[in-house]
Scaffold this motif. Sequence first.
Motif, mmCIF file in Angstrom:
data_model
loop_
_atom_site.group_PDB
_atom_site.id
_atom_site.type_symbol
_atom_site.label_atom_id
_atom_site.label_comp_id
_atom_site.label_asym_id
_atom_site.label_seq_id
_atom_site.Cartn_x
_atom_site.Cartn_y
_atom_site.Cartn_z
ATOM 1 N N THR A 1 -15.869 -3.344 -6.316
ATOM 2 C CA THR A 1 -15.727 -3.399 -4.820
ATOM 3 C C THR A 1 -14.573 -3.191 -4.542
ATOM 4 O OG1 THR A 1 -17.840 -4.805 -4.779
ATOM 5 C CG2 THR A 1 -16.313 -4.475 -2.679
ATOM 6 N N LEU A 2 -13.973 -1.892 -4.007
ATOM 7 C CA LEU A 2 -12.579 -1.874 -3.471
ATOM 8 C C LEU A 2 -12.273 -1.993 -1.892
ATOM 9 C CD1 LEU A 2 -12.004 1.330 -5.745
ATOM 10 C CD2 LEU A 2 -11.360 -1.073 -6.166
ATOM 11 N N SER A 3 -11.552 -2.708 -1.324
ATOM 12 C CA SER A 3 -10.997 -3.047 -0.040
ATOM 13 C C SER A 3 -9.582 -2.460 0.015
ATOM 14 C CB SER A 3 -11.212 -4.371 0.332
ATOM 15 O OG SER A 3 -12.437 -4.889 0.288
ATOM 16 N N PHE A 4 -9.467 -1.110 0.522
ATOM 17 C CA PHE A 4 -7.926 -0.717 0.634
ATOM 18 C C PHE A 4 -7.626 0.046 1.917
ATOM 19 C CE2 PHE A 4 -8.216 1.179 -4.240
ATOM 20 C CZ PHE A 4 -8.192 -0.228 -4.580
ATOM 21 N N LEU A 5 -8.610 -0.249 2.959
ATOM 22 C CA LEU A 5 -8.059 -0.075 4.230
ATOM 23 C C LEU A 5 -7.121 -1.319 4.839
ATOM 24 C CD1 LEU A 5 -11.445 1.733 5.261
ATOM 25 C CD2 LEU A 5 -9.271 2.884 4.679
ATOM 26 N N GLY A 6 -6.274 -0.940 5.556
ATOM 27 C CA GLY A 6 -5.415 -1.835 6.293
ATOM 28 C C GLY A 6 -4.149 -2.124 5.741
ATOM 29 N N PRO B 1 -3.956 -4.413 -1.479
ATOM 30 C CA PRO B 1 -5.262 -4.116 -2.130
ATOM 31 C C PRO B 1 -6.037 -4.974 -2.787
ATOM 32 C CG PRO B 1 -3.402 -2.646 -2.465
ATOM 33 C CD PRO B 1 -2.766 -3.871 -1.785
ATOM 34 N N HIS B 2 -7.325 -5.054 -2.598
ATOM 35 C CA HIS B 2 -8.094 -5.880 -3.091
ATOM 36 C C HIS B 2 -9.219 -5.473 -3.803
ATOM 37 C CE1 HIS B 2 -10.066 -10.016 -3.162
ATOM 38 N NE2 HIS B 2 -11.048 -9.331 -2.795
ATOM 39 N N ALA B 3 -9.464 -5.932 -4.962
ATOM 40 C CA ALA B 3 -10.595 -5.301 -5.956
ATOM 41 C C ALA B 3 -11.617 -6.554 -6.548
ATOM 42 C CB ALA B 3 -10.180 -4.452 -7.004
ATOM 43 N N ARG B 4 -12.488 -6.363 -6.735
ATOM 44 C CA ARG B 4 -13.681 -7.216 -7.239
ATOM 45 C C ARG B 4 -14.599 -6.274 -8.311
ATOM 46 N NH1 ARG B 4 -14.333 -12.478 -5.430
ATOM 47 N NH2 ARG B 4 -13.432 -13.125 -3.276
ATOM 48 N N LEU B 5 -14.693 -7.169 -9.383
ATOM 49 C CA LEU B 5 -15.539 -6.676 -10.546
ATOM 50 C C LEU B 5 -16.588 -7.740 -10.665
ATOM 51 C CD1 LEU B 5 -16.093 -4.246 -12.488
ATOM 52 C CD2 LEU B 5 -14.649 -5.523 -14.054
ATOM 53 N N GLY C 1 -7.418 -0.456 9.204
ATOM 54 C CA GLY C 1 -6.327 0.205 9.152
ATOM 55 C C GLY C 1 -6.075 1.809 8.069
ATOM 56 N N GLU C 2 -5.223 1.958 7.701
ATOM 57 C CA GLU C 2 -5.087 3.315 7.067
ATOM 58 C C GLU C 2 -5.205 2.903 5.784
ATOM 59 O OE1 GLU C 2 -1.102 4.612 8.019
ATOM 60 O OE2 GLU C 2 -2.027 6.297 9.618
ATOM 61 N N LEU C 3 -5.725 3.944 4.871
ATOM 62 C CA LEU C 3 -5.945 3.859 3.243
ATOM 63 C C LEU C 3 -4.674 3.416 2.610
ATOM 64 C CD1 LEU C 3 -7.625 4.141 0.751
ATOM 65 C CD2 LEU C 3 -7.300 6.636 1.010
ATOM 66 N N LEU C 4 -4.546 2.512 1.849
ATOM 67 C CA LEU C 4 -3.030 2.156 1.318
ATOM 68 C C LEU C 4 -1.987 2.848 1.810
ATOM 69 C CD1 LEU C 4 -4.334 2.937 -2.543
ATOM 70 C CD2 LEU C 4 -4.373 0.762 -1.608
ATOM 71 N N PRO C 5 -1.654 2.242 3.026
ATOM 72 C CA PRO C 5 -0.489 2.628 3.795
ATOM 73 C C PRO C 5 0.851 2.476 3.017
ATOM 74 C CG PRO C 5 -1.333 0.407 4.509
ATOM 75 C CD PRO C 5 -2.420 0.998 3.697
ATOM 76 N N GLY C 6 0.927 1.768 2.070
ATOM 77 C CA GLY C 6 2.224 1.765 1.371
ATOM 78 C C GLY C 6 2.644 2.916 0.183
ATOM 79 N N SER C 7 1.387 3.862 0.112
ATOM 80 C CA SER C 7 1.308 4.754 -0.845
ATOM 81 C C SER C 7 1.986 5.996 -0.689
ATOM 82 C CB SER C 7 -0.153 5.057 -1.366
ATOM 83 O OG SER C 7 -0.153 6.326 -2.302
ATOM 84 N N ASP C 8 2.818 6.363 -1.547
ATOM 85 C CA ASP C 8 3.347 8.069 -1.338
ATOM 86 C C ASP C 8 2.586 8.810 -2.351
ATOM 87 O OD1 ASP C 8 4.485 6.845 -3.674
ATOM 88 O OD2 ASP C 8 6.456 7.297 -3.300
#
Length: 490
Positions: free
Chosen positions: A302-307, A311-315, A410-417
């Motif tokens: 489970t990935l929570s990447f908006l906002g 970034p948050h992940a669960r396996l 919010g946006e997808l991974l806003p800090g990503s370039d």
Amino acid sequence: MTQNLVAVRPPISDSWRRSRRAGVDAGVRAAPLVFDRDVLADARVAHPLDPHLPLLEGLLRHVADETEHLMVITDDAGHVLWTQGPRAVRRAADAIGLTEGFRWSEDAVGTNGIGLALATGRPEYVYAAEHVAHVLHRWSCAGAPITDPDSGQVIGCIDVSATVEALHPATVALVAAAARLAESRLENEMRQRDERLRERLLPHLRGLREGGVLVTATGRIIGAAPGEPDLAGWRGRRVPAPECGATITLPDGRAAVAESLGGAFLLRPPAVRPRRGAAPRAPDAAPDDGPVLPAGEGPLLTLSFLGDGRPHARLDGGPLTLTLRHAEILALLALHPRGLTGDRLALCLYGDDGSPSTVRPEIHRLRQQFGDVVRARPYRLDCAVEADFLTLRRLLDDGDVAGAVRIYTGELLPGSDAPAVRAERDELAVRVRRQALDRGGADALWTYAQTEPGRADLEALERLRAVLPPGDSRLPAVASRSDRLLNGDA
């Protein structure tokens, strides 16, 4: 000489008191206009009853077309969305604002069949002088609220109105039957959605040793992992609408933590330790408090990447700490379920400056956390994936504006370039904004305006300012924010 006094029915006297407290003037000449043509079209498309309008029209057509009756369908606030009836009665109704785009709540025009039904939550009728407004004394109406079986909230009202002489008391039974029919259609849709959720998610819950309960975003219990008590007594039960990470009390009194699965939530026991054989965690990872699936069954990522949050992940329910680069890799692999070659992944991450040799060390470190879930040749995720950005894309593809703006925190991974992440982020942002503006309606626009992009979106705020009815509690905040943007103060 004594005067015969007619007793006032309790629902009417109660409505009179509410109307008086709302400051309704008995001399009001018509209901207020709240929607212009463009906004009305948006409100219709966004309303849950829109697909069922032909059914309701067909049921009541013989009444509204062959007599002097007018059929009216409103939303939950009493805004008229659709009307049907003969030309003569429509002309009379237009004079009092009983037509599309006007508001018929009690606080807008006083006691009336629509406003009373919405206020009490049950079928009601109002005759002649029972209306507060003198202009309505030649009218009678019967209204019945329509309740959404998913949320349990009233979403609208179906009403039949006519002149005093034309309305039969049995009309209230007719509108009540029409409302129940609409609710049954909504319930069929709900059950189909529930079944799709169960088919998609329950296979991934079979190995949860400590159990877990599957609920909808509105808090309805629809399934459970093996080991949970028999759900027969819980069918139809509700818990508070869950939020990711919130603690929820189950019907038997146990506490459970809400975990988003994309379109639904898993309520699982807190602080459950993993069994032996769980995928290894990085040394700096957060403690694992979630169960894992037994060997041989596919895990759930489970990935929570908006906002703007981390970034948050669960396996399988266990939390994992991610660097931004690892989040970018997971996002790209989730977006490409068939996998990416080293060259292609490098291009997506670094542009023309990337190379497979740059990607390999990152994949190695990622596999230290996720084990064989991250596969090579090509690079891919060998597990079921539920991601908020994938759910957002599905909702946008389906035209579910309300669902899309609700999940768009919010946006997808806003800090990503990373070039490919930027492209996906921009596409999602444009699609959410466009659908909210074109088809969203007041509630969807308000939800969008609470996101980081929406707070500074002047066009969205101005549209929302025009859509919200007078007296809406959200209007001052929208007007203030819009004015600040116009003045360059934001």
